[in-house]
Design an enzyme around this catalytic site. Structure first.
Site, PDB file in Angstrom:
ATOM      1  N   SER A 146       0.835  -1.200   0.000  1.00 56.96           N
ATOM      2  CA  SER A 146       0.000   0.000   0.000  1.00 56.96           C
ATOM      3  C   SER A 146       0.867   1.246   0.000  1.00 56.96           C
ATOM      4  CB  SER A 146      -0.912   0.021   1.227  1.00 56.96           C
ATOM      5  OG  SER A 146      -1.633   1.230   1.280  1.00 56.96           O
ATOM      6  N   HIS A 161      -1.158  -1.137  -4.327  1.00 61.06           N
ATOM      7  CA  HIS A 161      -2.448  -0.677  -3.812  1.00 61.06           C
ATOM      8  C   HIS A 161      -2.394   0.828  -3.560  1.00 61.06           C
ATOM      9  CE1 HIS A 161      -6.354  -1.453  -1.876  1.00 61.06           C
ATOM     10  NE2 HIS A 161      -5.987  -0.580  -0.943  1.00 61.06           N
ATOM     11  N   ASP A 192      -4.504   4.086  -2.206  1.00 61.71           N
ATOM     12  CA  ASP A 192      -5.649   4.522  -1.402  1.00 61.71           C
ATOM     13  C   ASP A 192      -5.967   5.992  -1.644  1.00 61.71           C
ATOM     14  OD1 ASP A 192      -6.362   2.173   0.163  1.00 61.71           O
ATOM     15  OD2 ASP A 192      -4.433   2.418   1.168  1.00 61.71           O
ATOM     16  N   MET A 229      -8.450   9.037  -0.617  1.00 63.83           N
ATOM     17  CA  MET A 229      -9.372   9.449   0.450  1.00 63.83           C
ATOM     18  C   MET A 229      -9.781  10.902   0.256  1.00 63.83           C
ATOM     19  SD  MET A 229      -7.345   7.867   3.712  1.00 63.83           S
ATOM     20  CE  MET A 229      -6.476   6.312   3.607  1.00 63.83           C
ATOM     21  N   HIS A 249      -8.097   2.124  -4.765  1.00 67.34           N
ATOM     22  CA  HIS A 249      -9.140   1.985  -3.747  1.00 67.34           C
ATOM     23  C   HIS A 249      -9.744   3.363  -3.452  1.00 67.34           C
ATOM     24  CE1 HIS A 249      -9.992   0.791   0.744  1.00 67.34           C
ATOM     25  NE2 HIS A 249     -11.101   0.999   0.059  1.00 67.34           N
ATOM     26  N   MET A 294     -11.880   5.557  -1.465  1.00 68.20           N
ATOM     27  CA  MET A 294     -12.596   5.821  -0.213  1.00 68.20           C
ATOM     28  C   MET A 294     -13.158   7.232  -0.306  1.00 68.20           C
ATOM     29  SD  MET A 294     -10.071   4.009   2.582  1.00 68.20           S
ATOM     30  CE  MET A 294      -8.575   4.037   1.606  1.00 68.20           C
ATOM     31  N   MET A 303     -12.278  -4.819   4.483  1.00 68.34           N
ATOM     32  CA  MET A 303     -11.491  -3.935   5.345  1.00 68.34           C
ATOM     33  C   MET A 303     -11.353  -4.588   6.718  1.00 68.34           C
ATOM     34  SD  MET A 303     -10.517  -1.387   3.559  1.00 68.34           S
ATOM     35  CE  MET A 303      -9.746  -0.548   4.954  1.00 68.34           C
ATOM     36  N   ASP A 344      -7.337  -5.753   3.738  1.00 71.47           N
ATOM     37  CA  ASP A 344      -6.565  -4.520   3.911  1.00 71.47           C
ATOM     38  C   ASP A 344      -6.742  -3.996   5.324  1.00 71.47           C
ATOM     39  OD1 ASP A 344      -5.295  -2.083   3.715  1.00 71.47           O
ATOM     40  OD2 ASP A 344      -6.689  -1.209   2.277  1.00 71.47           O
TER      41      ASP A 344
END
Length: 217
Positions: free
Chosen positions: A7, A32, A34, A36, A65, A67, A136, A174
């Protein structure tokens, strides 16, 4: 053997190109990423410009991913930035089937994430349309959290759902993934291990990735 997805959230952002080169030279198959927005989760990470540059620096499968709220508005931009797969959250998508079809139509692998409080049976009607499901194993929004123990049961239940229907769907986990619990997660049915601090804070990240990869059912 498990698929390892370091990640990037836990990487050294002053040395992102070097971090990408390390992952390229490792046994990790995925990277990965992320994203946000400070709304769906109480944190802001990085967005499209960073992913565009990371895509130029990595040879790995880019697992993005989201979010974020209303992810459908930005999915085309993430495709253009270089995403290979897009993960949207069940909790953020009142029209989840539409979001999944949008991702497919743009030529990416569709995936859905569920938060710790969301039971796996909520995915029953969308499961056959997915490339992978992200469970998650911490509350989303921050790296470095401790693994939530009951997540193992969720992985087992989802593995049973997938196997009973003979679906070709991967299970990704994750949050709080470590060398110590990785084999238990794979034994429960996980295929993809997302690891942030475990990889990037270790003395030998490539060796850590290798240890995670050798986990197998």
């Amino acid at each position: 053997m498990s698929i390892v997805a370091p990640s990037l959230l836990a990487a050294n952002f002053l040395k992102l190109e070097d971090e990408c080169k390390m992952v390229n030279a490792s046994e990790a198959a995925w990277l990965h990423l992320d994203v946000m927005d400070g709304q769906f989760v109480p944190n802001i990470s990085f967005g499209i410009p960073v992913i565009e540059h990371v895509r130029k620096a990595t040879t790995k499968f880019c697992d993005v991913h989201l979010m974020i709220e209303t992810p459908g508005n930005l999915v085309p931009a993430f495709k253009k930035a270089g995403a290979d797969s897009i993960i949207v959250h069940y909790e953020a998508c009142p029209n989840l089937h539409r979001n999944v079809q949008q991702i497919k139509e743009l030529g990416m692998k569709p995936a859905v994430a569920i938060n710790p409080h969301t039971p796996v049976f909520m995915l029953d009607d969308i499961l056959a349309d997915l490339h992978h499901v992200l469970i998650m194993t911490v509350n989303p929004g921050f790296g470095g959290q401790k693994f939530i123990p009951h997540s193992l049961k969720k992985v087992e239940r989802l593995r049973k759902m997938i196997d009973e229907r003979k679906l070709d769907v991967l299970i990704e986990v994750d949050g709080g993934v470590t060398i110590e619990n990785a084999q238990s997660l794979v034994n429960a049915g996980a295929d993809v291990l997302v690891a942030g601090n475990t990889v990037f804070s270790s003395a030998d990240p490539k060796e850590t990735i290798k240890k995670l990869k050798v986990c197998s059912r």
